[in-house]
Design a protein around this motif. Sequence first.
Motif, PDB file in Angstrom:
ATOM      1  N   UNK A 176      -0.499   9.261   4.139  1.00 31.09           N
ATOM      2  CA  UNK A 176       0.889   8.834   4.288  1.00 31.09           C
ATOM      3  C   UNK A 176       1.207   8.509   5.737  1.00 31.09           C
ATOM      4  N   UNK A 177       0.784   9.374   6.632  1.00 27.93           N
ATOM      5  CA  UNK A 177       1.053   9.154   8.059  1.00 27.93           C
ATOM      6  C   UNK A 177       0.434   7.856   8.549  1.00 27.93           C
ATOM      7  N   UNK A 178      -0.789   7.590   8.139  1.00 28.59           N
ATOM      8  CA  UNK A 178      -1.487   6.385   8.584  1.00 28.59           C
ATOM      9  C   UNK A 178      -0.813   5.132   8.053  1.00 28.59           C
ATOM     10  N   UNK A 208       0.834  -1.210   0.000  1.00 29.82           N
ATOM     11  CA  UNK A 208       0.000   0.000   0.000  1.00 29.82           C
ATOM     12  C   UNK A 208       0.865   1.255   0.000  1.00 29.82           C
ATOM     13  N   UNK A 209       1.904   1.253   0.824  1.00 27.43           N
ATOM     14  CA  UNK A 209       2.769   2.420   0.912  1.00 27.43           C
ATOM     15  C   UNK A 209       3.572   2.610  -0.377  1.00 27.43           C
ATOM     16  N   UNK A 210       4.026   1.507  -0.942  1.00 23.81           N
ATOM     17  CA  UNK A 210       4.775   1.591  -2.197  1.00 23.81           C
ATOM     18  C   UNK A 210       3.891   2.130  -3.318  1.00 23.81           C
ATOM     19  N   UNK A 211       2.641   1.708  -3.336  1.00 23.12           N
ATOM     20  CA  UNK A 211       1.701   2.198  -4.344  1.00 23.12           C
ATOM     21  C   UNK A 211       1.477   3.693  -4.194  1.00 23.12           C
ATOM     22  N   UNK A 235       3.791  -0.341  13.068  1.00 21.31           N
ATOM     23  CA  UNK A 235       3.145  -1.189  14.076  1.00 21.31           C
ATOM     24  C   UNK A 235       3.225  -2.659  13.690  1.00 21.31           C
ATOM     25  N   UNK A 236       2.936  -2.966  12.444  1.00 25.28           N
ATOM     26  CA  UNK A 236       2.988  -4.356  11.997  1.00 25.28           C
ATOM     27  C   UNK A 236       4.404  -4.918  12.062  1.00 25.28           C
TER      28      UNK A 236
END
Length: 360
Positions: free
Chosen positions: A313-315, A286-289, A322-323
């Motif tokens: 972005x922050x979330x 998700x972040x890479x996307x 966390x993961x």
Amino acid sequence: MTHQAASSLLSSLGSVLPHFSMHRANSLSMKRHPALQEFENRLSEKLEALKVAGEELGFLSIDWFLQSMTVVLATHSNVEALIPDLPVSELRDDKWVDECLDDSAKLLDVCNVLKEGISDVEHYQTLVQVALLNLDHNNESNFSEAKFHRARNALQDCKEAIKKKDTEYRQGQPKSKLENCSSMLRTMGEKLVNPKGVNAAKGNGFLNAIYGAKVTTIFLCGLLVIALACKPKRPLVSLSVTSQYLWSSSLLSLQHRVKEETDRRKNGGSIALLCELDNVDSSVRKLHELLNGNSALTTEKKSYPSSFQSVEMRELVEDLRKNLRHLGSALGPLEQSVNELFRILIHTRLALLDTLSNSK
């Protein structure tokens, strides 16, 4: 549940987990030695507790695997404790000794492969940490084009690392060590022979204790091998466990729940069966996307701070952090458990050989 539904459930998981089936025992139950009775009671209790822990922690979670390793360790420790009282004169000429030593040697190999599998996950964890370091919200003023690219490249490396593990299993590439380990466990299971008749009573039931330890280890360590891989396709062995053991129903009940959870995760499209590893992978993608979608930042330097401060972005960064924390916190203890199993297996081998030597 109908017979057809039950059959479908069992066959759907044949490629991911050792399958245990229970047959009816002989009408005359074996008279148990007190030491064997205690061993079987302990194993049954621990398997029941492991099922309860799975409902609370989540089957296939890393915390659950930590608890499952404590069951394996305790079972082998209990077997080792039975050796000093073993009436070797009764068993000395049987082939069971060679079989026991051969199987323990194979389980030592399993420990080595598990440690390498954990090491691979730790390397993956390092790649994720590199990305997070470059996306640190505490240093937004220093967020630069170089950091943006380093973060995006690190996330791409994470995706490639998972894809490589997946490819080893699904695209006809040479087997990984984890897959070879699964094959070895399957072969061990196919060769397992349930002690019967006179053999079952020999050594005050010691052979039955050995059998219980082997079944438990093949089941739980085999599951951990699969969880450290990505979408394994090779079927594992189908083991037969008779109802003569006090722990049989507990094992089958646990297996049934684990199968349900494994089937659910596979059908849900999970890349990895290990929950925390799959969660990190999902956050990475998700972040890479998102970073790829903001590729315009590479030419619009003034956009870095505002985009970096975006809620999305922050979330995503916080979810990934966390993961990863959940995954990393248990990798060390899990590796320690595998090392401890290796140690116990060595001690049991030496104790058995020493007892046999002294009897001569």
